[in-house]
Write a protein that holds these residues in place. Structure first.
Motif, PDB file in Angstrom:
ATOM      1  N   GLU A 115      -0.745  -2.669   2.841  1.00 41.52           N
ATOM      2  CA  GLU A 115      -2.029  -2.811   2.341  1.00 41.52           C
ATOM      3  C   GLU A 115      -2.905  -2.076   1.610  1.00 41.52           C
ATOM      4  O   GLU A 115      -3.749  -2.791   0.721  1.00 41.52           O
ATOM      5  CB  GLU A 115      -2.657  -3.718   3.701  1.00 41.52           C
ATOM      6  N   TYR A 116      -3.121  -1.347   2.916  1.00 39.37           N
ATOM      7  CA  TYR A 116      -3.988   0.257   1.611  1.00 39.37           C
ATOM      8  C   TYR A 116      -4.174   0.034   0.238  1.00 39.37           C
ATOM      9  O   TYR A 116      -4.708  -0.037  -0.907  1.00 39.37           O
ATOM     10  CB  TYR A 116      -3.723   1.031   2.596  1.00 39.37           C
ATOM     11  N   ALA A 117      -2.068   0.116  -0.270  1.00 37.74           N
ATOM     12  CA  ALA A 117      -1.488   0.056  -1.263  1.00 37.74           C
ATOM     13  C   ALA A 117      -2.117  -0.869  -2.799  1.00 37.74           C
ATOM     14  O   ALA A 117      -2.485  -0.426  -3.135  1.00 37.74           O
ATOM     15  CB  ALA A 117      -0.481   1.225  -0.838  1.00 37.74           C
ATOM     16  N   LYS A 118      -1.780  -1.637  -1.557  1.00 39.70           N
ATOM     17  CA  LYS A 118      -2.280  -2.871  -2.547  1.00 39.70           C
ATOM     18  C   LYS A 118      -3.198  -2.877  -2.831  1.00 39.70           C
ATOM     19  O   LYS A 118      -4.008  -4.058  -4.360  1.00 39.70           O
ATOM     20  CB  LYS A 118      -1.634  -4.283  -2.049  1.00 39.70           C
ATOM     21  N   ASP A 119      -4.510  -2.892  -1.884  1.00 31.45           N
ATOM     22  CA  ASP A 119      -5.741  -3.508  -1.961  1.00 31.45           C
ATOM     23  C   ASP A 119      -6.389  -2.050  -3.104  1.00 31.45           C
ATOM     24  O   ASP A 119      -7.752  -1.663  -3.831  1.00 31.45           O
ATOM     25  CB  ASP A 119      -6.407  -3.028  -0.735  1.00 31.45           C
ATOM     26  N   ASN A 120      -5.732  -0.402  -3.405  1.00 33.34           N
ATOM     27  CA  ASN A 120      -6.236   1.133  -3.477  1.00 33.34           C
ATOM     28  C   ASN A 120      -5.146   0.833  -4.816  1.00 33.34           C
ATOM     29  O   ASN A 120      -5.867   2.191  -6.057  1.00 33.34           O
ATOM     30  CB  ASN A 120      -6.535   1.673  -2.315  1.00 33.34           C
ATOM     31  N   LEU A 121      -4.668   0.804  -5.457  1.00 36.81           N
ATOM     32  CA  LEU A 121      -3.723   1.353  -6.138  1.00 36.81           C
ATOM     33  C   LEU A 121      -3.410   0.139  -7.210  1.00 36.81           C
ATOM     34  O   LEU A 121      -3.478  -0.660  -6.753  1.00 36.81           O
ATOM     35  CB  LEU A 121      -1.939   2.127  -6.030  1.00 36.81           C
ATOM     36  N   SER A 122      -3.020   0.572  -8.616  1.00 37.35           N
ATOM     37  CA  SER A 122      -2.829  -0.762  -9.588  1.00 37.35           C
ATOM     38  C   SER A 122      -1.379  -0.985  -9.750  1.00 37.35           C
ATOM     39  O   SER A 122      -0.549  -0.454  -8.664  1.00 37.35           O
ATOM     40  CB  SER A 122      -2.701  -0.078 -10.809  1.00 37.35           C
ATOM     41  N   GLU A 123      -1.357  -2.049  -9.809  1.00 35.86           N
ATOM     42  CA  GLU A 123       0.378  -2.496  -9.862  1.00 35.86           C
ATOM     43  C   GLU A 123       1.298  -1.655 -10.960  1.00 35.86           C
ATOM     44  O   GLU A 123       2.468  -1.705  -9.922  1.00 35.86           O
ATOM     45  CB  GLU A 123       0.410  -4.586 -10.287  1.00 35.86           C
ATOM     46  N   GLU A 124       0.366  -1.000 -10.992  1.00 33.83           N
ATOM     47  CA  GLU A 124       1.961  -0.073 -12.069  1.00 33.83           C
ATOM     48  C   GLU A 124       1.702   1.033 -11.045  1.00 33.83           C
ATOM     49  O   GLU A 124       2.659   1.483 -10.656  1.00 33.83           O
ATOM     50  CB  GLU A 124       0.930   0.688 -13.664  1.00 33.83           C
ATOM     51  N   GLU A 125       0.588   1.384 -10.191  1.00 36.46           N
ATOM     52  CA  GLU A 125       0.943   2.298  -9.506  1.00 36.46           C
ATOM     53  C   GLU A 125       1.755   1.755  -8.150  1.00 36.46           C
ATOM     54  O   GLU A 125       3.174   2.993  -7.326  1.00 36.46           O
ATOM     55  CB  GLU A 125      -0.220   3.028  -9.061  1.00 36.46           C
TER      56      GLU A 125
END
Length: 139
Positions: A115-125
């Motif tokens: 959830e943290y990754a989805k909120d803070n990283l770009s779709e590409e990342e």
């Protein structure tokens, strides 16, 4: 007569400076644009070297202290994949977010991390991390 000669010399110098500026302007503008493009590329593709070194050290330490599957996965990763993961984390880490991420890691809360990754990283990342993870986690 001297005034006319001085005016002529001044006019010639001003015109010469103008011609030099006009001729050299394209070259100068190309250099400026090239420098700006390099700076932009550098900012988006590489993290601060100090941050990257800290993240890399933290990942190595975490992997060494881990047991089982986590340690096995980290040790089997290629250096290129480790560098990619380190780069993505270093580009997105902040002092405020470190404690939040650390709590997810310590508690084993993979859903919280996702959830943290989805909120803070770009779709590409996220896509890049998912591809790397699929190489080592999925059978």
């Amino acid at each position: 007569m001297k005034a006319a000669k001085a005016f002529g010399i001044t006019l010639f110098v001003v015109l010469l400076i103008g011609v030099i500026f006009l001729v050299g302007r394209n070259s100068i503008m190309k250099d400026v644009k090239s420098t700006q493009e390099q700076a932009t590329t550098t900012k988006t593709s590489t993290a601060n070297p100090i941050t990257k070194a800290i993240v890399s050290e933290a990942l190595d330490t975490y992997a060494e202290n881990s047991t089982g599957k986590t340690k096995e996965i980290y040790e089997s990763m290629s250096e290129e994949d480790k560098d990619t993961v380190t780069e993505i984390i270093a580009n997105n880490v902040s002092i405020d977010s470190v404690s939040e991420v650390q709590s997810y890691v310590n508690s084993g809360d993979t859903n919280g991390l996702m959830e943290y990754a989805k909120d803070n990283l770009s779709e590409e990342e996220v896509k890049e991390l998912t591809e790397i993870m699929s190489k080592y986690v999925m059978p």
